[in-house]
Write an enzyme that holds these catalytic residues in place. Structure first.
Site, short mmCIF file in Angstrom:
data_model
loop_
_atom_site.label_atom_id
_atom_site.label_comp_id
_atom_site.label_asym_id
_atom_site.label_seq_id
_atom_site.Cartn_x
_atom_site.Cartn_y
_atom_site.Cartn_z
N ASN A 1 -10.58 11.05 -2.65
CA ASN A 1 -11.25 11.74 -1.54
C ASN A 1 -10.37 12.83 -0.96
O ASN A 1 -10.84 13.81 -0.41
CB ASN A 1 -11.54 10.77 -0.38
N TYR B 1 -14.48 3.73 10.81
CA TYR B 1 -13.03 3.62 10.56
C TYR B 1 -12.25 4.07 11.80
O TYR B 1 -11.38 3.37 12.30
CB TYR B 1 -12.64 4.45 9.34
N GLY C 1 0.82 -1.22 0.00
CA GLY C 1 0.00 0.00 0.00
C GLY C 1 0.85 1.27 0.00
O GLY C 1 2.09 1.22 -0.10
N LYS D 1 -9.64 2.08 14.78
CA LYS D 1 -8.30 2.48 15.27
C LYS D 1 -8.30 2.60 16.79
O LYS D 1 -7.37 2.15 17.47
CB LYS D 1 -7.86 3.80 14.63
N ILE E 1 1.61 3.82 2.29
CA ILE E 1 2.64 4.10 3.30
C ILE E 1 3.58 2.89 3.45
O ILE E 1 4.79 3.02 3.62
CB ILE E 1 1.99 4.48 4.65
N ASP F 1 -16.09 17.12 8.39
CA ASP F 1 -14.80 17.81 8.43
C ASP F 1 -14.72 18.76 9.62
O ASP F 1 -15.71 19.37 10.01
CB ASP F 1 -14.58 18.64 7.16
N SER G 1 -4.10 6.65 13.70
CA SER G 1 -4.45 7.82 12.89
C SER G 1 -4.83 8.98 13.80
O SER G 1 -5.38 8.77 14.90
CB SER G 1 -5.64 7.45 12.01
N THR H 1 -7.25 10.54 13.43
CA THR H 1 -8.71 10.49 13.53
C THR H 1 -9.16 10.09 14.95
O THR H 1 -10.28 10.42 15.35
CB THR H 1 -9.29 9.54 12.45
P1 NAD Z 1 -3.38 1.47 1.67
O1 NAD Z 1 -4.79 1.08 1.42
O2 NAD Z 1 -2.61 2.08 0.55
O3 NAD Z 1 -2.57 0.23 2.23
C1 NAD Z 1 -3.16 -0.78 3.00
C2 NAD Z 1 -2.72 -2.12 2.45
O4 NAD Z 1 -3.32 -3.15 3.23
C3 NAD Z 1 -3.18 -2.34 1.00
O5 NAD Z 1 -2.07 -2.77 0.23
C4 NAD Z 1 -4.24 -3.44 1.12
O6 NAD Z 1 -4.26 -4.26 -0.03
C5 NAD Z 1 -3.79 -4.18 2.37
N1 NAD Z 1 -4.85 -4.89 3.10
C6 NAD Z 1 -6.02 -4.40 3.56
N2 NAD Z 1 -6.70 -5.36 4.20
C7 NAD Z 1 -5.94 -6.49 4.17
C8 NAD Z 1 -6.09 -7.82 4.67
N3 NAD Z 1 -7.19 -8.20 5.33
N4 NAD Z 1 -5.11 -8.71 4.45
C9 NAD Z 1 -3.99 -8.34 3.78
N5 NAD Z 1 -3.78 -7.12 3.28
C10 NAD Z 1 -4.75 -6.20 3.47
O7 NAD Z 1 -3.37 2.46 2.93
P2 NAD Z 1 -2.22 3.40 3.48
O8 NAD Z 1 -2.57 4.82 3.15
O9 NAD Z 1 -0.90 2.88 3.10
O10 NAD Z 1 -2.47 3.24 5.04
C11 NAD Z 1 -1.78 2.28 5.80
C12 NAD Z 1 -2.32 2.28 7.21
O11 NAD Z 1 -2.20 3.60 7.75
C13 NAD Z 1 -3.79 1.91 7.33
O12 NAD Z 1 -3.96 1.12 8.48
C14 NAD Z 1 -4.48 3.25 7.48
O13 NAD Z 1 -5.70 3.12 8.19
C15 NAD Z 1 -3.45 4.04 8.26
N6 NAD Z 1 -3.56 5.49 8.04
C16 NAD Z 1 -3.54 6.00 6.79
C17 NAD Z 1 -3.70 7.37 6.59
C18 NAD Z 1 -3.72 7.97 5.20
O14 NAD Z 1 -4.23 9.09 5.04
N7 NAD Z 1 -3.17 7.30 4.18
C19 NAD Z 1 -3.86 8.24 7.70
C20 NAD Z 1 -3.85 7.68 8.98
C21 NAD Z 1 -3.69 6.30 9.13
N1 UFG Z 2 -10.56 19.14 0.86
C1 UFG Z 2 -11.12 19.97 -0.10
N2 UFG Z 2 -11.43 19.43 -1.31
C2 UFG Z 2 -11.21 18.10 -1.60
C3 UFG Z 2 -10.63 17.27 -0.61
C4 UFG Z 2 -10.33 17.82 0.63
O1 UFG Z 2 -11.34 21.16 0.13
O2 UFG Z 2 -11.53 17.68 -2.73
C5 UFG Z 2 -10.18 19.73 2.17
C6 UFG Z 2 -10.89 19.10 3.37
O3 UFG Z 2 -12.12 19.75 3.61
C7 UFG Z 2 -9.84 19.32 4.47
C8 UFG Z 2 -8.50 19.23 3.73
O4 UFG Z 2 -8.80 19.47 2.37
O5 UFG Z 2 -9.96 20.61 5.01
C9 UFG Z 2 -7.84 17.85 3.86
O6 UFG Z 2 -8.77 16.85 3.46
P1 UFG Z 2 -8.32 15.34 3.20
O7 UFG Z 2 -9.53 14.61 2.71
O8 UFG Z 2 -7.11 15.30 2.36
O9 UFG Z 2 -7.88 14.83 4.65
P2 UFG Z 2 -8.72 14.76 6.00
O10 UFG Z 2 -7.99 15.62 6.99
O11 UFG Z 2 -10.14 15.05 5.80
O12 UFG Z 2 -8.63 13.21 6.33
C10 UFG Z 2 -7.44 12.62 6.80
C11 UFG Z 2 -7.36 11.15 6.38
C12 UFG Z 2 -8.45 10.34 7.07
C13 UFG Z 2 -8.42 10.58 8.56
C14 UFG Z 2 -8.55 12.08 8.83
C15 UFG Z 2 -8.49 12.43 10.29
O13 UFG Z 2 -7.50 11.03 4.98
O14 UFG Z 2 -8.20 8.97 6.84
O15 UFG Z 2 -7.44 12.74 8.17
O16 UFG Z 2 -7.26 12.09 10.82
F1 UFG Z 2 -9.47 9.95 9.15
#
Ligand code: NAD
Ligand code: UFG
Length: 343
Positions: free
Chosen positions: A197, A148, A10, A152, A12, A294, A124, A126
């Site tokens: 998103n 979601y 994925g 966490k 990260i 938001d 997160s 969140t």
């Molecule tokens: P991602 O979706 O890119 O990566 C997650 C990976 O997990 C994917 O490759 C998916 O195929 C794999 N996966 C999901 N369920 C599985 C299962 N049951 N068995 C095996 N593999 C599985 O997400 P990411 O952005 O890399 O996020 C990684 C972690 O960080 C997640 O737990 C996410 O909740 C957390 N996180 C992400 C963000 C963000 O904005 N990207 C913010 C805060 C926390």
């Molecule tokens: N935004 C826009 N237009 C868009 C998308 C986002 O104006 O098309 C704004 C949002 O309103 C917010 C900022 O850009 O003010 C950031 O939005 P993101 O969707 O990029 O990120 P969020 O902070 O809403 O969400 C992130 C992670 C979630 C996590 C959340 C709280 O994507 O997984 O932080 O930690 F749950």
């Protein structure tokens, strides 16, 4: 030393695999590719010139997972795997509880069975809920506002309970703020399914011409320019944070939690302006209504990670946006790009 990386294909996870391989760890990835593409790991190999083991396994598949532990000498686990879309979690709560909770419980049971008790866990920001008392410190009360976020929160509690029952367990929770950017090679990056998103992939898709214009969700928030403020953090800085946390779990017993953010908030309009400055590409946008759920402002107090892990973010918003754009430009359709510039 062998480290198991769940969800390593994925966004990260793949960036963290690079840091792990470069630091000399042997990397074993378990991923079911439900939200990622194998190409990411091929590119990790290309970037590092190193091999990694890949198992296509669902973490809910206990036997499959036992096999991985049986055939490898895993010393620690970095657990990224899980579903992460807030909106989807509201529509499909059971799907989220089953995958995020079920897979982590199965993973912990198998780890326990094989005597592996060291984990770095992706949490997160969140978990801080709708509070706007910034900067956010780790010890403030937690709250979940969607399934979601609740996964966490519950998983942080479950992992603490596991440590109480067996104090050989050592777990570090990393609460990421807003991960953005890509590896500087442009070979790997964030590859969302469908219409993004999140703000930065949306901006890069407008810039490449896949989307017409950005909707800015509200300009009537109590922030300096009325648009939402977030703590954007470069994904490679996050990757380094995982290595620091891994070092901590491998050498200590206990449960620790750290914010991974820069400590600096930027508004949506500042992100757009900075993107335009570093790329020279104008981003057409319109102000629309607020997006439900938001909050106005969220940024970290990253002091604890600096003092205890020796980690702080090195890269600024310009680096994040320049690198996100390089990835987008080189891979118009993400990992499925046929027109990519990569040989
Ligand atoms: P991602 O979706 O890119 O990566 C997650 C990976 O997990 C994917 O490759 C998916 O195929 C794999 N996966 C999901 N369920 C599985 C299962 N049951 N068995 C095996 N593999 C599985 O997400 P990411 O952005 O890399 O996020 C990684 C972690 O960080 C997640 O737990 C996410 O909740 C957390 N996180 C992400 C963000 C963000 O904005 N990207 C913010 C805060 C926390
Ligand atoms: N935004 C826009 N237009 C868009 C998308 C986002 O104006 O098309 C704004 C949002 O309103 C917010 C900022 O850009 O003010 C950031 O939005 P993101 O969707 O990029 O990120 P969020 O902070 O809403 O969400 C992130 C992670 C979630 C996590 C959340 C709280 O994507 O997984 O932080 O930690 F749950």
């Amino acid at each position: 030393m062998e480290i198991l990386v769940t969800g390593g294909s994925g966004y990260i996870g793949s960036h963290t695999c690079i840091e792990l391989l470069n630091a000399g760890f042997e990397v074993i990835v378990v991923d079911n590719f439900c939200n990622s593409n194998r190409q990411a790991l091929e590119r990790v190999r290309k970037i590092t010139g190193k091999k990694l083991k890949i198992y296509e396994i669902d973490l809910l598949d206990r036997e499959g997972l036992c096999d991985v532990f049986y055939h490898n000498s895993v010393k620690g686990v970095i657990h990224f795997a899980g579903f992460k879309a807030v909106g989807e979690s509201v529509q499909k709560p059971l799907h989220y509880y089953n995958n995020n909770l079920g897979s982590t419980i199965t993973l912990c049971e198998v780890m326990q069975e094989f005597g592996v008790k060291k984990m770095v866990f992706s949490s997160s920001a969140t978990v801080y809920g709708p509070t706007e008392t910034v900067p956010l410190k780790e010890e403030i009360p937690l709250e979940a506002t969607n399934p979601y976020g609740r996964t966490k929160l519950i998983l942080e509690q479950i992992l603490q309970d596991i440590h109480v029952a067996d104090n050989e367990w050592s777990t570090t929770f990393l609460r990421y703020f807003n991960p953005v950017g890509a590896h500087e090679s442009g070979l790997i990056g964030e590859d969302p399914n469908g219409i993004p998103n999140n703000l930065t992939p949306y901006i890069t898709q407008v810039a490449i011409g896949k989307l017409n214009k950005l909707s800015v969700f509200g300009n009537d928030y109590p922030t300096h320019d009325g648009t939402g403020v977030r703590d954007y953090i470069h994904v490679m800085d996050l990757a380094v944070g995982h290595l620091k946390a891994l070092d901590q779990v491998l050498t200590n017993n206990g449960v620790n939690v750290y914010n991974l953010g820069t400590g600096q908030g930027y508004s949506v309009l500042e992100v757009i302006r900075t993107f335009e400055e570093v790329t020279g590409i104008p981003i057409p946008f319109e102000i629309t209504g607020r997006r439900p759920g938001d909050i106005a402002i969220s940024y970290a107090d990253p002091t604890k990670a600096r003092l205890e892990l020796g980690w702080h973010a090195q890269k600024g918003l310009e680096d994040m946006l320049r690198d996100a754009w390089r990835w987008q430009e080189m891979n118009k359709e993400g990992y499925l790009s046929k027109d990519r510039l990569i040989p």
